[in-house]
Design a protein around this motif. Structure first.
Motif, PDB file in Angstrom:
ATOM      1  N   GLU A  50       3.597  12.567   1.678  1.00 37.52           N
ATOM      2  CA  GLU A  50       2.418  12.367   0.836  1.00 37.52           C
ATOM      3  C   GLU A  50       2.771  12.059  -0.619  1.00 37.52           C
ATOM      4  OE1 GLU A  50      -0.800  15.141   1.735  1.00 37.52           O
ATOM      5  OE2 GLU A  50       0.266  15.771   3.532  1.00 37.52           O
ATOM      6  N   SER A  51       3.599  12.913  -1.238  1.00 33.42           N
ATOM      7  CA  SER A  51       3.881  12.684  -2.663  1.00 33.42           C
ATOM      8  C   SER A  51       4.622  11.367  -2.869  1.00 33.42           C
ATOM      9  CB  SER A  51       4.703  13.840  -3.226  1.00 33.42           C
ATOM     10  OG  SER A  51       4.053  15.071  -3.003  1.00 33.42           O
ATOM     11  N   LEU A  52       5.526  11.037  -1.962  1.00 32.57           N
ATOM     12  CA  LEU A  52       6.315   9.816  -2.111  1.00 32.57           C
ATOM     13  C   LEU A  52       5.739   8.658  -1.290  1.00 32.57           C
ATOM     14  CD1 LEU A  52       9.844  11.480  -2.158  1.00 32.57           C
ATOM     15  CD2 LEU A  52       8.749  10.268  -4.050  1.00 32.57           C
ATOM     16  N   ALA A  53       4.473   8.781  -0.890  1.00 29.23           N
ATOM     17  CA  ALA A  53       3.854   7.747  -0.048  1.00 29.23           C
ATOM     18  C   ALA A  53       3.706   6.421  -0.783  1.00 29.23           C
ATOM     19  CB  ALA A  53       2.493   8.214   0.457  1.00 29.23           C
ATOM     20  N   GLY A  54       3.771   6.433  -2.120  1.00 34.04           N
ATOM     21  CA  GLY A  54       3.674   5.188  -2.873  1.00 34.04           C
ATOM     22  C   GLY A  54       5.020   4.705  -3.370  1.00 34.04           C
ATOM     23  N   ASP A  55       6.078   5.323  -2.898  1.00 32.17           N
ATOM     24  CA  ASP A  55       7.433   4.999  -3.370  1.00 32.17           C
ATOM     25  C   ASP A  55       8.259   4.511  -2.176  1.00 32.17           C
ATOM     26  OD1 ASP A  55       9.704   4.853  -4.976  1.00 32.17           O
ATOM     27  OD2 ASP A  55       9.371   6.832  -5.862  1.00 32.17           O
ATOM     28  N   LYS A  56       9.487   4.077  -2.460  1.00 36.69           N
ATOM     29  CA  LYS A  56      10.375   3.604  -1.392  1.00 36.69           C
ATOM     30  C   LYS A  56      11.609   4.492  -1.395  1.00 36.69           C
ATOM     31  CE  LYS A  56      13.033  -0.451  -0.069  1.00 36.69           C
ATOM     32  NZ  LYS A  56      13.827  -1.473  -0.740  1.00 36.69           N
TER      33      LYS A  56
END
Lengths: 433, 433
Positions: B146-152
């Motif tokens: 969830e927290s890194l759902a917008g990251d790679k």
């Protein structure tokens, strides 16, 4: 099951963080769409200087009328990365009223007006997420709010300001004084031209208020947070810390009282043992140590600021808020059901390291020890050293057992009134033991 | 807005973790109810030995018929803390079919059958959460998902097994050999009577499979994970590591290939620099280092096992799943849309530390260096030492630049065929640089 109608995102602010959010939304559009279940569309970007060229952003999307943008009514999520209280507060409120969920990175606003903003979000059935407001990229608010939702957090102890950690780390590793280390931080871009918000602890205090509220399921306002900056930390303090096997960090500390009936939140420099995981947090990194009843000791570590790291946290929230929207639901809102009061600093209990300049003659130690005893503060160790320059003064370093801040304040006042005590060179709290 | 009808929870297993889950559900009932928005009711506890007295658990709730319990139809959430493949798999599947959401701590099952279980959860519109399956109390799956759902995410590097970290830390700090350190771990309860699952890396491999799948939004099966245990790590290896400014840890490493088109997952002992945050993870603690494109370097640290810490993670999931249930929604399910292939170990690229026993005569170094060159493996440093016992042998330590595992295997085979190389004493990968 990809929905084709995109979710519309309005971006308020296009500085270091905002431009990175826009960039990732474009370059990683397919991944974000797959993870959300619908594509994202950047529907508008509100800025102050519309003439500035912004790589990768369609000029037709840029507007100076942020209010009109959030009032459009077709915006699904507003991302607020302006910072400061106004106009951010009005814009977020208006956005919620017009049906948008909000993702914010605004620690000052959340610390000051979090309760009202959460109420507005709840009233309109929208999300208000702000992982990026505390400790940049480090997942911290979601773990506290969700992962530890079945546990009882007793303590949060964190390095939540990268600028001051850079300065203190520099002082520690090179023996530099505060000003010299600050100058280097400024030259390298770690400190702003006016570093007040960082070095005086205002930034960390806002984060402490947010963390304490979430950790203890109560409301902690910025004014409830005791705050002491780190501008008076000296090279001599670091030398004292080293003698004790410690280093010095600017800490945000949120604690539940031993009886569980109140909480405290404070920001100040403190000595911590070199063996503590926070002691080895270097440079501008942040780290937060969480102690809870069942999980025990957890630590979260990472970059606490910067465009890309902060954008990572904003985008994580954006994905979550968009998923909620597609599901027709909202995530966990404010949890402040405990209504625990925030105790004043005088009731905080910790250990202290006190350096005194005293007359170098017999009986002084007995006098000093009597003062501590009269105020009910128990001494752990004491070290007396004659000065090599032989000016008739000696240094006396006292480390106490745990005592209340009020008791320690009484001790210090009484010490200052002793003829044989020439001065109180420094008082520093000792944490993390 | 408290709902009064309770959410019914069935507990499968009542050992170290299960009894702690039941205890916290009782002692913290009010807090849990406030956070969820409805009270929890322990509706049944399935055990193997019903006669055993379980403090705080109503004997009327205890049953040996776990299947009947999960089929009841009125259960909101099934908490599975039995472990192992069967009957856990059948019970979870049956629970989902009968409308319950599931919280599990079962790493072996999730690593082996995660895809099928996620599919069953999706089909029945229920949640399947398993934060406790990896690294105990440490919030890791939720931050990654969830927290890194917008990251790679590019890399996950972790100490995910407390038993082996305890043993290796003991070897490092005392100079003990493997067997001696294992004996101490067993005596202190950190190692099981049969330590195979831990020391041979099976436990860590299951966690690596789960982490790689979530981090890279793909499917990684247990069989895809390269696995090497730590039973052959010697005191001499630790001495070599120290000379390099390193220590040795059993690491789970999940990486995206440089071209982004494939991933790898592996578990093996490796040298890491003392300056790396993972190097200072002591005793039975776990820590996972995550590198992502925007967030940069993050670390998550805490207790990786134990009844209370694991229960903390289970209860965090239980609160989340119950909130979803009240909202009539589900959380993010499996995200495996990238379908990235898992490359074999031969394609993994890293550095190597190789200790050779060689004939102590001129020309040997040239021969050895030629073998490395012929296989395209570039040497970083080489150190030759005559043996003090003067038996005509010398030690040769070679540290390479980055090379593929296949190339290194070729080097080692060729070295073994040289007359002047008497033996390959050890080969260890060097990570975290």
């Amino acid at each position: 099951m990809m929905r084709t109608r995109p979710l519309k995102v309005a971006l308020l602010g296009c500085g270091v963080v905002g431009s990175e959010v826009a960039r990732i939304m474009t370059t990683h559009a397919e991944d974000l769409a797959a993870r959300i279940g619908a594509p994202l569309e950047l529907a508008g970007v509100a800025v102050r200087r519309p003439a500035k060229v912004r790589a990768g952003i369609d000029p037709a999307l840029v507007t100076t009328d942020a209010t009109a943008l959030v009032k459009r009514g077709d915006i699904d999520v507003v991302v607020e990365v302006i910072g400061g209280i106004e106009p951010a507060r009005s814009l977020i409120t208006t956005a919620l009223e017009h049906g948008a969920s909000v993702v914010s990175a605004n620690k000052a606003l959340l610390a000051q007006d979090g309760a009202a903003l959460h109420a507005a979000a709840g009233e309109h059935g929208r999300d208000l997420y702000y992982e990026a407001a505390v400790a940049g990229a480090i997942p911290l608010i979601r773990p506290l709010r969700e992962s530890l939702a079945g546990d009882k957090v007793d303590r949060v102890l964190g390095i939540v300001n990268g600028t001051t950690n850079f300065i203190l780390d520099k002082m520690d590793s090179t023996g530099a004084g505060y000003q010299e280390a600050l100058d280097e931080a400024t030259a390298l871009g770690y400190a702003e031209a006016d570093p007040t918000a960082d070095v005086e602890g205002f930034d960390a205090a806002a984060k402490a208020a947010i963390l304490a509220g979430i950790a203890f399921h109560t409301r902690v306002r910025l004014d409830d947070v005791y705050r002491e900056g780190m501008t008076e930390v000296t090279a001599a303090d670091f030398a004292s810390a080293k003698e004790m096997g410690c280093t010095i960090k600017l800490l945000a500390i949120c604690e539940r009282a031993a009886d569980g009936e109140s909480v405290t939140a404070r920001v100040h420099p403190a000595m911590i043992p070199l063996s503590h995981p926070l002691a080895s947090v270097r440079g501008a990194y942040n780290a937060v140590f969480v102690e809870s009843e069942a999980a025990g000791q957890l630590m979260f570590y990472g970059p606490g600021a910067g465009g890309a790291p902060t954008a990572s946290a904003v985008l994580g929230d954006l994905v979550a808020v968009c998923r909620n929207r597609l599901n027709g639901t909202t995530g966990p809102g404010e949890s402040a059901y405990t209504r625990l009061p925030v105790s004043p600093m005088g009731e905080v209990v910790t250990r202290y390291h006190i350096s005194l300049d005293v007359a170098d003659k017999p009986g002084v130690l007995a006098q000093v020890a009597t003062v501590f005893a009269e105020h009910g503060v128990s001494i752990d160790t004491v070290r007396q050293q004659s000065r090599p320059d032989g000016d008739g003064e000696a240094s006396l370093v006292v480390v106490t057992h745990r005592a209340s801040d009020a008791a320690l304040t009484g001790v210090v006042e009484a010490l200052r009134s002793l003829d044989t005590v020439r001065g109180v060179a420094s008082i520093m709290r000792v944490e993390g033991e």
